[in-house]
Design a protein around this motif. Sequence first.
Motif, short mmCIF file in Angstrom:
data_model
loop_
_atom_site.label_atom_id
_atom_site.label_comp_id
_atom_site.label_asym_id
_atom_site.label_seq_id
_atom_site.Cartn_x
_atom_site.Cartn_y
_atom_site.Cartn_z
N ILE A 1 7.29 4.78 1.44
CA ILE A 1 5.95 4.56 0.86
C ILE A 1 5.19 5.88 0.83
O ILE A 1 4.59 6.26 -0.17
CB ILE A 1 5.16 3.50 1.65
N GLU A 2 5.26 6.60 1.96
CA GLU A 2 4.55 7.88 2.02
C GLU A 2 5.07 8.84 0.95
O GLU A 2 4.29 9.54 0.30
CB GLU A 2 4.73 8.51 3.40
N MET B 1 10.78 2.18 5.64
CA MET B 1 9.87 1.70 4.62
C MET B 1 8.62 2.58 4.57
O MET B 1 8.16 2.97 3.50
CB MET B 1 9.48 0.27 4.97
N LYS B 2 8.11 2.87 5.75
CA LYS B 2 6.92 3.73 5.84
C LYS B 2 7.20 5.10 5.21
O LYS B 2 6.40 5.60 4.42
CB LYS B 2 6.54 3.92 7.31
N GLU C 1 3.73 14.50 12.32
CA GLU C 1 3.42 13.27 13.06
C GLU C 1 2.84 13.61 14.43
O GLU C 1 1.99 12.90 14.95
CB GLU C 1 4.67 12.39 13.21
N ARG D 1 3.77 7.77 -2.42
CA ARG D 1 2.35 8.06 -2.62
C ARG D 1 2.10 9.54 -2.89
O ARG D 1 1.07 9.92 -3.42
CB ARG D 1 1.56 7.66 -1.36
N ASP E 1 -1.73 8.01 4.34
CA ASP E 1 -1.25 7.67 3.00
C ASP E 1 -0.95 6.18 2.86
O ASP E 1 -0.68 5.71 1.77
CB ASP E 1 0.01 8.46 2.66
N ARG F 1 12.72 -2.38 13.47
CA ARG F 1 11.93 -1.17 13.71
C ARG F 1 12.41 -0.02 12.85
O ARG F 1 11.62 0.75 12.30
CB ARG F 1 11.98 -0.81 15.20
N PHE G 1 2.84 -2.03 9.72
CA PHE G 1 3.74 -1.09 10.39
C PHE G 1 3.68 -1.26 11.90
O PHE G 1 4.70 -1.42 12.57
CB PHE G 1 3.37 0.34 9.99
N VAL H 1 11.31 -0.69 9.29
CA VAL H 1 9.89 -0.44 9.01
C VAL H 1 9.59 1.05 9.01
O VAL H 1 8.75 1.54 8.27
CB VAL H 1 8.98 -1.23 9.97
N MET H 2 10.34 1.80 9.84
CA MET H 2 10.19 3.26 9.83
C MET H 2 10.58 3.81 8.45
O MET H 2 9.88 4.63 7.86
CB MET H 2 11.12 3.91 10.86
N LEU I 1 6.55 -2.64 14.59
CA LEU I 1 7.02 -1.84 15.72
C LEU I 1 7.04 -2.68 17.00
O LEU I 1 7.87 -2.50 17.87
CB LEU I 1 6.13 -0.62 15.94
#
Lengths: 375, 320
Positions: free
Chosen positions: A14-15, A10-11, A206, A18, B102, A4, B111, A7-8, B115
């Motif tokens: 990526i953001e 990674m996100k 967020e 971009r 994005d 988790r 994602f 992946v946080m 989770l």
Amino acid sequence: MFERLYVMLMKEFIELKRDHWALFRLTVPLLIQMLVFGYAATFTVHHVRTAVLDLDHSQASRALVSHFAASPNFAIVDQPDTPATITRDIDQNKAVIALVIHAGFGRKLGNGTRAPLQVIVDGTNSNTALIALGYVNQIVAQFSVAQPQSPAMIAPTVTPAAFVTLQERPWYNEGLDERWFFIPGVIGTLTLMQVVSLTAFAIVREREVGTLEQIMVSPIRPFEFILGKTMPFFLIGLADIGLVVSFGLLWFHVPFVGNPWILLLGASLFLFAALGMGLLLSTFSQTQQQAFALNFFFVNPFFILSGFAFPIASMPKALQWFTVINPLRYFLVIIRAVFLKGVGLEVLWPQLLALAVLALGMLTASTLRFRKSLD
Amino acid sequence: MSSLSTTTAADAVPAVRVHELSRAFGTLQAIDNVSFSVAPGEIFGLVGPDGAGKTTLMRMLAGVLAPDHGRIELDGIDVQHQSEQAKRHLSYMPQRFGLYEDLTVAENIFFYGELFSVATSDRRTRSETLLHAAGLTDFRHRRAGQLSGGMKQKLGLICALIHTPRVLLLDEPTTGVDPVSRRDFWAILYQLREQGVTIVLSTAYMDEAERCTRLALVHGGRIRQCDTPARLKAAMPGSLLELVAADPRAIHGALRHQPGVLGSLLMGDRVHVRVDNATRRMPQLNNFLGEQGLDIQGMEQVEPGIEDVFVALLDEEAPA
């Protein structure tokens, strides 16, 4: 939990990738502000606009005026004939300082009596006024020495043997270069401002977009979210510190005599405290606009009450107490010491400890509040 | 874990059990002592006007808002005290699903899958199926921010379903969604229901309400009635006359205070008039309209819709 967190992260990256302007936003404003601070932040007073009213027209008075004209600290902008013009010059901000040489100045000097020189200074900017007066004293003293016929001007009635002579030797910054003092301070200040606002805004965003609530209905734990959200800013903060430190060394040639690892340790603790602050701000804001207002409310006092430019010891007691919870205060001591003094843990441990306590406190408080703010 | 063969709320462990739930915001009692149960495999609808408390109720069910009183169980798991466990079996889709604009469609799915610790192979097959059902297969590499409103909602649903929840909570999922996307959306919901997923959804669309197995009519923070759509309609007091007219507004105004008229509702070019007795009142109203010189093209008794039931309920509470 690691998947988790992974992946946080990674996100986040990526953001960031971009966002084409991200690299620009994260570096260029820092460097520009560093340049501005490096060149503009100085207490030295040059080219003070000066008006001279010479009512004596003697050889001595002309000699005195030429001393001022020759000094880089003063720029003679007006030489009027009447006192009224002097008043006008000061009122209209044409001149900051005015010298009035009254009739009889030269004669008195020749007689060996005291010859008064009137100095009018615009006290609006008290700092400039004070420093300019200091220069006036220096020039007048030099001038007096240069007048062989007037020992009474400078020579007190005591014998020269009793004079105390001052031998100055400033340590760590022998040239008393103000830039050496400012640049390390700028690094700490800019990093604090950037990291606090980046963190606060990113989390509030967020919340605004609704992804925060979405994530919170997943099995992710709040501290996993917080870690995933703040770690990128920790890395960005470190990279920024590295960038501006290199810039200070290479561009402004500020010496770096200390141990870089101590700076890294101090910077890391400082960044944790800053991340905690940003997170704390985010828990009090529902929208980015609120976060902006709060950020504005906090960051400036933290800057002013840090010892960046204004000595903490000169502040009222209540404000001095406030500086105890200011991470910038401790980091400035550390970064200046590492840059200029080269002292190590044996001297800096109280500051490092204070930063560690602050970072722990802020991160704990903000994590606890973060849970509550989810409602 | 709950057996699919049990379909009645009485003998199964309810998929959702809400017991005496209350929540206030300041002086506003948003949810006031609400209790209900949802059996496994039901599509349970919360119907009510804006501000009725539907979203507050949904957020409490999802565990993102703490109730002041009462308790919520999902499959026997206490949402508040065993939230970690509850979250694994739960999916919540708010009115606006939080997508990362994005990130691409596929990245958003990835994602949310991670989770919820969905295994990679499961995630792949499931996202293929869902993308196909939603008609989003060709858009998987598009940024979420560049999708239309309906596509975004469908992507939200995919993200919400990627971990195979046992209970799916949907808060006004199709508000602002085009009819085609709504149809896709409901097709997915029906499939889920066949797989035994329990769905609780709130809606302001009456045609959607009709598709639910059971409905709770929510108003003023309370559940006023709770039953199957058919039984709710049958239980509506009085019977319903539908009048078609060129000027329905005038008819609506004129008939409101006639004897025997319990309520009147404008529906486009029609007026729904609720009367105590259809056979007795039809001639009477016809005569009255004739005397007033108000033309109608027709009057017949019709079966009430959920909207009629709801309006009747509000009329009964606050007689004009």
